[in-house]
Design an enzyme around this catalytic site. Structure first.
Site, short mmCIF file in Angstrom:
data_model
loop_
_atom_site.label_atom_id
_atom_site.label_comp_id
_atom_site.label_asym_id
_atom_site.label_seq_id
_atom_site.Cartn_x
_atom_site.Cartn_y
_atom_site.Cartn_z
N ASP A 151 102.98 -9.56 77.13
CA ASP A 151 102.83 -10.92 76.62
C ASP A 151 101.38 -11.25 76.27
OD1 ASP A 151 103.95 -13.40 75.89
OD2 ASP A 151 105.16 -13.49 77.70
N ASP A 218 108.04 -18.58 70.74
CA ASP A 218 109.28 -18.48 71.51
C ASP A 218 110.46 -19.18 70.84
OD1 ASP A 218 107.71 -17.24 73.36
OD2 ASP A 218 108.10 -18.67 74.98
#
Length: 552
Positions: A151, A218
């Site tokens: 991430d 996202d």
């Protein structure tokens, strides 16, 4: 664009792949389950085991869902005396090695999670892997990890979780470092870059170092998130191939956010775009509806995703005011997959001229979601699409035709008459193709701009196919949580007719990387025509315009 050319050269000769020794590549997009979408950053050992067992009990493992990933929240807020990450004992009492052994015992793959910043996402103190890449890669290896989702939080600061603007935040360097560290361990580990599509040239630098690369912010539990991501993935067909896939983020199917038709649209689009299919809903019949499980388990749709060619479908027509798209992808066995996508809240009548849109005279068609053979189709294929329906057709026995539209002329943006805020930019020999120039700042409001082309030739009157070469890199980053769409709107008017609007998706990896949108525009007459491009939305810019081609 010079940077892009250098990346392409290095990739071609293998110098941009620091992990070529043991970094694992798969021939097809990953399929599996991830804890984040349902459990957020609060997973525990029982949750992971129960959902892994659910995959097996429901038979999803036999469909390809084998990669089980524990996302954020698995580790303690400290490293041990040797500098290694530690599984938090209150939630993972058996530790990482035992969890990996359990998953392997079920015939599944063990996915782990970290990030290229100071801390994990969703936390203020859980360490990630920045400056500890070698140590952490060895830990993942020793635990028996099969994949790493990497991430991008706290990338430049231990106080700012999301930074999409600082040079270090969008640099590929941190990801290349971890890729190299993974390539140096004894175990083959799939590397999944989760950099959210920020910064330039993701499609250039990420494929050489990773199996997949997140192309967007996202996904959210709403329909507009599907539209946003669909418009960002469009240009990545140039980089998709076996072992290199654009990650459109985890599936929200089964989370109760979308209707049944929307879930099938979502799953089908991710499949033909060759995104990894990572389930986010609990893999338990008591928590996920049987209808959603049937969507996730549709073997015919999964086969489109897992096709051996690994080719991403392309957007070949957009009908914005009618709000539907045509996607086309090549499959193995000389087959095609066609996606007719209705974005409207209501029904829409879709009609596709097989010769002009697909370049074929006839084919044998199968409606995938309906599991129905349609027989031979030819001429024009028509279908009334339900609200938010994606019809998937697989075409075989394809007979190609030469009766496709022929170019009647190309008009560069520099040929146009400009007004208002519109301004020309000269590009380098590798930019703004094919004209090496563009017109930007096509705005509405007080500085309303028009880009006018006179003397546009047409042999006959009526509707013409236009190939509009444009540049849009207005990617939705922070705005994605609210109203970001990754589109810029532009109107086109022919001979003074009422302007018609189109939404232009992301075109490429920066503000000089050209894309083409194929659209059908009416109002032409035989002879000379005047075509005017304007911004469609007050206070917002249109995409930059490179030029357009007219087809007869």
């Amino acid at each position: 664009m010079q940077t892009q050319a250098i990346y392409m050269l290095l990739a071609a000769v293998g110098l941009l792949d620091p992990a070529s020794a043991t970094l694992l590549r798969t021939s097809m997009p990953l399929m599996g389950w991830n804890s984040y979408n349902y459990y957020n950053c609060n997973p525990n050992e029982s949750i992971i085991k129960a959902n892994a067992q659910g995959l097996v009990s429901l038979g999803f493992d036999k469909l390809g869902y084998k990669w089980v990933t524990t996302d954020c929240g698995w580790n303690a807020n400290y490293r041990d005396s040797s500098g290694q990450l530690v599984w938090v004992s209150s939630r993972f009492p058996s530790g990482g090695k035992a969890l990996g052994d359990f998953l392997h015992g079920l015939g599944l793959k063990f996915g782990v999670y970290s990030g290229g910043g100071y801390y994990q996402c969703g936390s203020t103190d859980l360490p990630a892997s920045l400056n500890h890449e070698t140590t952490d890669a060895n830990s993942f290896n020793n635990w028996g990890a099969d994949s790493l989702k990497y991430d991008n939080c706290y990338s430049t600061s231990n106080t700012t979780m999301v930074d999409n603007t600082s040079p270090g935040a969008v640099s590929p360097t941190r990801f290349e470092t971890m890729s190299k560290a993974l390539g140096a361990v004894s175990r083959g580990i799939v590397f999944q870059v989760c950099q959210w599509g920020v910064g330039e040239n993701l499609g250039i630098w990420a494929p050489p170092i990773a199996e997949s690369w997140r192309i967007s912010n996202d996904i959210q539990n709403n329909w507009k998130s599907i539209w946003r991501i669909a418009n960002e993935v469009v240009p990545y067909y140039k980089y998709t191939k076996p072992g290199a896939y654009p990650d459109m983020d985890m599936l929200t199917v089964g989370l109760g956010a979308l209707s049944h038709e929307e879930e099938r649209f979502h799953f089908g689009l991710w499949s033909i775009m060759k995104s990894p299919l990572i389930m986010g809903a609990p893999a338990l019949t008591s928590a996920t509806s049987s209808q959603s499980l049937a969507t996730l388990g549709n073997a015919e749709v999964i086969a489109l995703n897992q096709d051996s060619l690994g080719e991403q479908a392309r957007l070949v027509r957009r009908y914005t005011e009618e709000e539907w798209d045509v996607f086309v992808g090549t499959l193995s066995g000389d087959r095609l997959v066609i996606g007719l996508a209705n974005w409207k809240n209501g029904s829409t009548a879709a009609s596709v001229d097989l010769a002009s849109v697909l370049g074929i005279s006839s084919a044998t068609a199968r409606d995938v979601w309906a599991a129905q053979d349609l027989g031979t189709i030819s001429g024009t294929y028509s279908k009334t699409l339900a609200p938010h329906q994606l019809q998937l057709l697989v075409l075989s026995n394809v007979a190609k035709t030469s009766a496709t539209p022929k170019s009647a002329g190309y008009y560069t943006a520099t040929d146009a008459t400009l007004s208002g805020s519109a301004a020309k930019t000269t590009c380098s020999s590798t930019q703004c193709l094919p004209a090496h120039a563009k017109v930007g700042f096509i705005g509405q409001g007080p500085a309303a701009a028009a880009v006018t082309f006179n003397g546009v030739k047409a042999a006959t009157s009526g509707t013409k196919l236009l190939g509009v070469d444009f540049i849009n890199y207005d990617i939705a980053t922070d705005s994605a949580w609210a109203n970001g769409s990754n589109t810029r709107n532009m109107t086109i008017s022919v001979n003074g007719a009422t302007p018609k609007r189109w939404a232009f998706p992301i075109s490429g990896g920066n503000w000089f990387d050209t894309g083409r949108l194929q659209i059908e525009v009416g109002g032409f007459k035989a002879g000379d025509n005047t075509v005017v491009f304007r911004a469609a939305t007050d206070g917002q810019y249109a995409p930059d315009l490179v030029g357009f081609e007219v087809f007869e």
